[in-house]
Design a protein around this motif. Sequence first.
Motif, mmCIF file in Angstrom:
data_model
loop_
_atom_site.group_PDB
_atom_site.id
_atom_site.type_symbol
_atom_site.label_atom_id
_atom_site.label_comp_id
_atom_site.label_asym_id
_atom_site.label_seq_id
_atom_site.Cartn_x
_atom_site.Cartn_y
_atom_site.Cartn_z
ATOM 1 N N ASP A 139 0.815 -1.230 0.054
ATOM 2 C CA ASP A 139 -0.090 -0.056 -0.030
ATOM 3 C C ASP A 139 0.976 1.132 -0.047
ATOM 4 O OD1 ASP A 139 -2.239 -1.555 0.015
ATOM 5 O OD2 ASP A 139 -2.278 -1.609 2.148
ATOM 6 N N LEU A 140 0.229 2.505 -0.496
ATOM 7 C CA LEU A 140 0.976 3.959 -0.334
ATOM 8 C C LEU A 140 1.017 4.017 1.098
ATOM 9 C CD1 LEU A 140 -0.746 5.679 -3.311
ATOM 10 C CD2 LEU A 140 1.390 4.898 -3.356
ATOM 11 N N PRO A 141 2.232 4.460 1.488
ATOM 12 C CA PRO A 141 2.355 4.964 2.884
ATOM 13 C C PRO A 141 1.441 6.199 3.352
ATOM 14 C CG PRO A 141 4.231 5.894 1.572
ATOM 15 C CD PRO A 141 3.526 4.952 0.568
ATOM 16 N N GLY A 142 0.402 5.794 3.813
ATOM 17 C CA GLY A 142 -0.819 6.807 4.028
ATOM 18 C C GLY A 142 -0.508 7.786 4.662
ATOM 19 N N ARG A 143 0.642 7.803 5.970
ATOM 20 C CA ARG A 143 0.900 9.080 6.637
ATOM 21 C C ARG A 143 1.785 9.837 5.905
ATOM 22 N NH1 ARG A 143 1.540 6.632 12.763
ATOM 23 N NH2 ARG A 143 -0.512 5.851 12.991
ATOM 24 N N LYS A 144 2.677 9.407 5.033
ATOM 25 C CA LYS A 144 3.650 10.449 4.194
ATOM 26 C C LYS A 144 3.325 10.718 3.102
ATOM 27 C CE LYS A 144 7.205 7.612 4.930
ATOM 28 N NZ LYS A 144 8.609 7.066 4.686
ATOM 29 N N VAL A 145 2.270 10.178 2.454
ATOM 30 C CA VAL A 145 2.136 10.391 1.022
ATOM 31 C C VAL A 145 1.090 11.651 0.713
ATOM 32 C CG1 VAL A 145 0.048 8.690 0.684
ATOM 33 C CG2 VAL A 145 1.727 9.365 -1.260
ATOM 34 N N LYS A 146 1.212 12.315 -0.119
ATOM 35 C CA LYS A 146 0.219 13.448 -0.245
ATOM 36 C C LYS A 146 0.300 13.595 -1.835
ATOM 37 C CE LYS A 146 -0.153 18.550 0.419
ATOM 38 N NZ LYS A 146 0.142 19.835 1.151
ATOM 39 N N PHE A 147 -0.933 13.917 -2.526
ATOM 40 C CA PHE A 147 -1.326 14.109 -3.829
ATOM 41 C C PHE A 147 -1.391 15.641 -3.957
ATOM 42 C CE2 PHE A 147 -2.812 9.703 -2.653
ATOM 43 C CZ PHE A 147 -2.006 8.968 -3.604
ATOM 44 N N ASP A 148 -0.730 16.197 -4.941
ATOM 45 C CA ASP A 148 -0.888 17.538 -5.487
ATOM 46 C C ASP A 148 -1.427 17.667 -6.970
ATOM 47 O OD1 ASP A 148 -0.042 18.254 -2.841
ATOM 48 O OD2 ASP A 148 2.204 18.529 -3.300
ATOM 49 N N ASN A 149 -1.475 18.803 -7.168
ATOM 50 C CA ASN A 149 -1.572 19.321 -8.633
ATOM 51 C C ASN A 149 -2.558 18.417 -9.386
ATOM 52 O OD1 ASN A 149 -1.112 20.615 -10.917
ATOM 53 N ND2 ASN A 149 0.636 19.397 -11.887
ATOM 54 N N TYR A 150 -3.648 18.419 -8.697
ATOM 55 C CA TYR A 150 -4.960 17.666 -8.957
ATOM 56 C C TYR A 150 -4.650 16.204 -9.455
ATOM 57 C CZ TYR A 150 -5.959 22.438 -9.750
ATOM 58 O OH TYR A 150 -6.468 23.682 -9.431
ATOM 59 N N ASN A 151 -3.881 15.342 -8.267
ATOM 60 C CA ASN A 151 -3.619 14.212 -8.221
ATOM 61 C C ASN A 151 -2.549 13.798 -9.409
ATOM 62 O OD1 ASN A 151 -4.685 12.607 -6.373
ATOM 63 N ND2 ASN A 151 -5.401 11.160 -7.943
ATOM 64 N N LYS A 152 -1.790 14.696 -10.073
ATOM 65 C CA LYS A 152 -0.845 14.374 -11.072
ATOM 66 C C LYS A 152 0.633 14.049 -10.365
ATOM 67 C CE LYS A 152 -3.494 17.198 -14.298
ATOM 68 N NZ LYS A 152 -3.499 18.468 -15.045
ATOM 69 N N THR A 153 0.713 14.723 -9.196
ATOM 70 C CA THR A 153 2.086 14.532 -8.614
ATOM 71 C C THR A 153 1.756 13.772 -7.072
ATOM 72 O OG1 THR A 153 2.676 16.739 -9.362
ATOM 73 C CG2 THR A 153 3.904 15.819 -7.639
ATOM 74 N N LEU A 154 2.654 12.915 -7.055
ATOM 75 C CA LEU A 154 2.663 11.942 -5.747
ATOM 76 C C LEU A 154 3.763 12.592 -4.757
ATOM 77 C CD1 LEU A 154 1.989 8.347 -5.265
ATOM 78 C CD2 LEU A 154 4.127 9.304 -4.239
ATOM 79 N N LYS A 155 3.769 12.778 -3.713
ATOM 80 C CA LYS A 155 4.707 13.338 -2.908
ATOM 81 C C LYS A 155 4.970 12.485 -1.738
ATOM 82 C CE LYS A 155 4.788 17.835 -1.748
ATOM 83 N NZ LYS A 155 4.650 19.301 -1.341
ATOM 84 N N ILE A 156 5.951 12.197 -1.237
ATOM 85 C CA ILE A 156 6.485 11.423 -0.132
ATOM 86 C C ILE A 156 7.554 12.118 0.589
ATOM 87 C CG2 ILE A 156 7.043 9.311 0.935
ATOM 88 C CD1 ILE A 156 5.969 7.813 -1.449
ATOM 89 N N ILE A 157 7.109 12.379 1.870
ATOM 90 C CA ILE A 157 8.019 13.331 2.733
ATOM 91 C C ILE A 157 8.830 12.277 3.446
ATOM 92 C CG2 ILE A 157 6.886 15.428 2.790
ATOM 93 C CD1 ILE A 157 5.798 14.639 5.568
#
Length: 1136
Positions: free
Chosen positions: A257-275
Motif C-alpha cells: 500500500d501507499l504509505p498513508g501518513r507520508k504520502v500527499k497528492f498535489d496538482n490535481y492528483n498528478k503529483t505524488l509526494k512522499i516526505i
Amino acid sequence: ELNVPVTLKQPPTIVKQSVKDYIVDPRDNIIIECEAKGNPVPTFSWRRNGKFFNIGKDPRVTMRKRSGTLEIGFRSGGRPEDYEGEYQCFATNDLGVALSNKILLRVSKAPLWPKEVLEPVVVTEGTPLVLACNPPPGLPPPFTFWMNSAMTPIPQDKRVSMGLNGDLYFSNVLIKDAHTDYCCNARFLFTHTIQQKNPFTLKVLTSRKVAESTPTFLSPSGTESSKMVLRDEQLLLECIAAGLPTPTIKWFKKGGDLPGRKVKFDNYNKTLKIINVSEEDAGEYVCMANNHLGSIRHSIFVQVKAAPYWLDKPSNLVLAPEENGRLVCRANGNPKPIIEWLINGQPIESTPHSPSRQVLGDTILFRSVQMGSSAVYQCNASNQHGYLLANAFVSVLDMLPRMLGPKNQLIKVIVNNRTFLDCPFFGSPLPDLRCRFKNGQGSGLDGGHYRVYINGTLEIKRARAEDEGTYTCVANSMLGKAENQVRLEVKEPTRIVRVPEHRSAVRGSLAHFDCKVKSDPSLPITVAWSKDDKPLSLGWRLRKDGESLLITNVNEGDEGTYTCTVKSEIDQDSASARLTVLGTERCWNRPDAPVELDLSDPTARSVRLTWIPENDHRSPVTEFLVQFEENRWEPGRWQNLSTYPGDLNSVILQLAPYANYQFRIIAINAVGQSQPSRPSPRYLSNGAAPDAIPRGLRGWGSKKDNMEITWEPLLNLERNGPNLHYSVWWRRNDLGEGWSNVTTVESKHVIHNTETYMPYEIKVQARNEFGQGPESNVVVGYSGEDKPTDAPTDLQVSKVDSTKANLHWKPVDLSSVQGEFKEYRLYYWRESSLVPGLVVSKEKKTKGFYSIVAEPSGILSDLVPFSKYKMFLVVANNRFEGPPSNTVDITTKEGVPDAPKFFRINRRTFDTIHLEWDKPLEPNGILIGYQLKYQTVNGSRVGRPQLETLPPNVTTFTLRMPDRSTRYKFYLSALTQVGSGEVYAEESPHFANEAYIDQVDIATQGWFIGLMCAIALIILILLIVCFIKRSRGGKYPVRDKKDLPLDPVDQKDQDGSFDYHSDEDNKPLQGSQTSLDGNVKESDDSLVDYGEGGDGQFNEDGSFIGQYTVKKDKDETEGNESSEATSPVNAIYSLA
C-alpha cells in the motif's frame, strides 16, 4: 554529552560552523562561521581547496577575535565568485586539533532569460499541448509560475496545470484557451528578482465536432521510467496525461500500500509526494490515467539510496591514568559508508604508533592510558552521496569529584507534572552518582515514578505532594566525593474554573466576560486580557472587574475573540470567547436555503451544479455543503459530497459511475447552517468497469486442512456497474506451480484439503458487466495450523530474588510447531505464602517469550516476595498450544512490605490526634514493626521530622499537640528484615474543616458546664414561681371560644379557665418550648384545637405533648374540672 568544566584543560570542540553546502548572496559580505571552545583558548586556521589559506595576505578577509569566523568584504572591490571553493576550519590548542566540516561555498546566480522569438502556437481544439518554460539555470534553482500580461495567474485545474519542470500542460485545448500572453516567470530566491520569458500566443482551431480520445501520457514518456531519491529527502513523482474527456489520474504501489501518513497528492492528483523517504518506500509505483474510452499505465521504479547517517556517533571521553575506554563510530548508508579515523586532523595511519591504542574498524580501544596522551579524534564516514565528520576528544586527567550546578537550588513544580532535578557533576575517573531524598533518607532513588539519568538528572514522572523535600545527590570516586542539594516544592495548578462564554451584545449595551481563577495560594498570579491575540488596552469603557472583563457602550469595533490568560511563575491557563455585536435594527440569523438548483455540462463522471444563494441575514455565507442521495444502492440516505467556498454558486461535481443522483445544498455562515435546499433533478451516471481494488486481501486457515481467502467487498459506489463478481487466484508459494482460479459473488473462497501451514500466493480482481478492474498485489497467505507436537524441555530457574526469576529451557524444533511460531508461553501460579496464615489466590497467569535462539531464556518479573510458585512452559502458534514442559517450583525471597491497608486520622480532640492503620495486604515477609515519621506543616514550611518505631502488633498512635491549630503530615511504612516498605502519607486537616473527626467530649469543656449550671438555676426559679401561683388557686381565665386566639392585651377571660393538677410535678424537666421573653408562640394551628382530657406527656425527643381543655360554659366549668398541665412546663405556659 560529557559536561567538562570550562576551567579545566581540555582539547578544542567545534561549537558552531556554517552548513556544508553554503550558498551566499553576492550583494552581501561573505561570512563563514567557525567557533570552538577549549582550554587553553583555541587558535584558528583555514584550508581552501585543500591548501593552507593565508588570511593575512588578503586584505578583504578578516577573522573575528577569539573566533575562527571569516568575514570577506567587497567595499574596496573584488568579485564574490573569486572566493568560491571548499573551506575547512582547524581549531588548535596544546591538547589537540578539532576540524569543521568541509564547507562548499558557492555564490547565488540569477542569469537572464535568453532572448528568443516565439512563433504563435496553433493547435486544434481537443488536442493536447505543452508550453515549454525552460527557465535559466540558477543557484539555487528558481521557482517558476505562469501568469498573463496583467500579472494574473493562469487558472489551473485538472485539465491545465504546470509540471515539476515548469512547463504548462494542456490535457486538451478548448476555445477559451486562446490567449496572446502566456508568460513563464522565474523567481530567484536569494536576489528576490523575477524574470519573465517572452509570452506565448496560443491560437485554437475549431471544428464542428471535437473527437474524443483515449488517454496518453505527456509526462513521463513510455511505459516505464526510474527515479533515485536519497533517504530523508522528498520524493516527487509526476504523471500528466492527455485525452478527451480529461483523464483522471490514480496512483498505487505494486506489492504494498501507499504509505498513508507520508504520502500527499498535489496538482490535481498528478503529483505524488512522499516526505522523509525511507528504504521501505522503494519499489514500483504505477500511475493510471483513464477516461470512459480507456486507460493507460506508467511504472516508475524508485530506488532509495542514503548518504551516511549516524548509528553511534563518537562522543568525548575523559579518562584517568591507567583507565580503559573506547571510541565508537558507527554509520550506515547505501552504499555502506567507509569509516576513516584521524588524530588532530591527520590520518591515524600516518601518526606514531601508540601501545595504548588499537583501531578495530569503527572502534578505537584505549588501554592503560597515560597523562599527556590527550588528543582530538575525527571519524569520517563517506560514500558517493555524502559524508559525516565528527570530532571526539580523549582527555586524560586526574580530578576530584565536583558539582557543577548551583548550590541549594529551589525548584517548584505543578502536582502530577513531570519534573527534572538536575545534578551536573564531573570528575576523573568518572564518579558514581547516588540520589537521596529528604535529609539523606530513602537512598538509591530509582524505579517507580523516579528515574536517575547517567548525567545526574533525577526525573520524577508525576510529582505528588509527598515528593516535596530536599534531594541530595552524591558523586563518589576513589579520589573523594562531592554533594549538592535541591529543594522541591509541589504546587497546585493554576486553572480557570469559570471560563468566559460566547456573547452577543446589541450596540450600545454592556458585555461581561467571566474568568474565575483557582491557583496555589503560595504562587502570585497575574490575569491579563487580550483581543484577537493582541494585548487589550483597558480604560473607562473596557475595564477589569476583579478577574472578569466589562465592556460598556459596545460598538462594532469591540467585536472579536477575547482571551483571559492567567499566569504564575511556573504555569499558566487561558480561555477564549467571542463577542458578536448586533445592530439595533435586526439580529443576525442563519442563512436561507439556496434555490433553483440546476444541472448542466454532463460528462461520463462529472456534472455542473448551479444554484442561486438566498438571504444571508447580515452574516456572510462562508461555505456551501453539497449533499447527494442515490436511489440505486441507498435510497433516501443523504450523504455529504463536498464543501465549496461561500463566494461560488456553480461547481463541477465528481461522480461515481452507475449511480442515479440527486443533490441538495446547505448554506453555512457564522451563526449556523441553513435548511437543506429542495433537491435537484436526478442525474444517472454511465456505468464503467471497476476502478477499485478489493482491500484487506488475506489467506488464513480456519482448520488445519484448509485456507480461507477473504477480502473486503467493494463499496456500493465502487461497483461502477451491475453483476459485480470477483476473480480469485492462488498457488503454492514453494512449488512453482501454475495459478488456480475461481469466480464468485461472495467476498470469501475456501480451499480444502491443504497441507498444514503451507504458504500460498493469492490475488483478487473485481469485475462487472462493463469489464474488469485492476488486479490486486500478490499477497502471501497460509493454510491452517495444527497443535504443536513437542514440549519445551529442561525448564530451569536461576537467580531468584524477591520479585524476579531467570528462566532457561531447551527449545522445540520449529517444524513441530505446525504453524507460525508465536511464543513460548509460561503458565505460573502462586502456590502459597511463607507468611503464616496468609491466604493467597492460586489463579494461573501467563507470560510470553518470543525467542528462536539455540539457548532461549527469559526473565519472569512481578512476582510476590516470600512466596512459593509453580510453573511450566508450552510452545504456541496462532491457534493452539503444545504439551507442557516439566513443572518447576521456586521460592521468592523476602521483600519490603506493601503500604498499610489503610491509614487515617479517626479521632481528634482539641489537644490530641489519634491515628489508626491496618497491616499491609501483602507483607512480603515477616513484619517486624512500623515506622512512623511526622512533622509540622505550615504552607510551604515544614518542621523538623520526628521518628517513631512501633512493634508489629501496634496499629494505633496518639499524638498530643502543643496548639490546636497545628497541622501535621504523617508518613507510615511497614518493616521487614529487608527494609521499610511503601510509604502511606496522610495530613491532618484544618481544625475548622474536620467534618469526619469524632465528636468532641463537650461534657468536659468549661463553657458547657457553666451553661448547664445557668439553665438549671433558671428552671429552679421558674418552678418556685409555679408552685407559688398554684397555692393561690388552680383556675386561670381563658377564652370561651376556642377558635379565637388569645388577646395579646387582655390575658384573662372570665368565660373560661385552664385547669391543671400536679400529679407529675416531680418529673424531671426534659425540654422547654418557650420563647426568650417567656411567652408561648401561638400559630394558626393552636393547641386549643386539640381534644380535651388525657394526660400530658413527653415524646421521645424530650418535647412536651400537652392537651388543653377549654370550658364551654359556666356549668361545665363547675361540674367537670379538667386535669391537665401535667408538668412544670404547663405551669410555665400558664404564667403567660
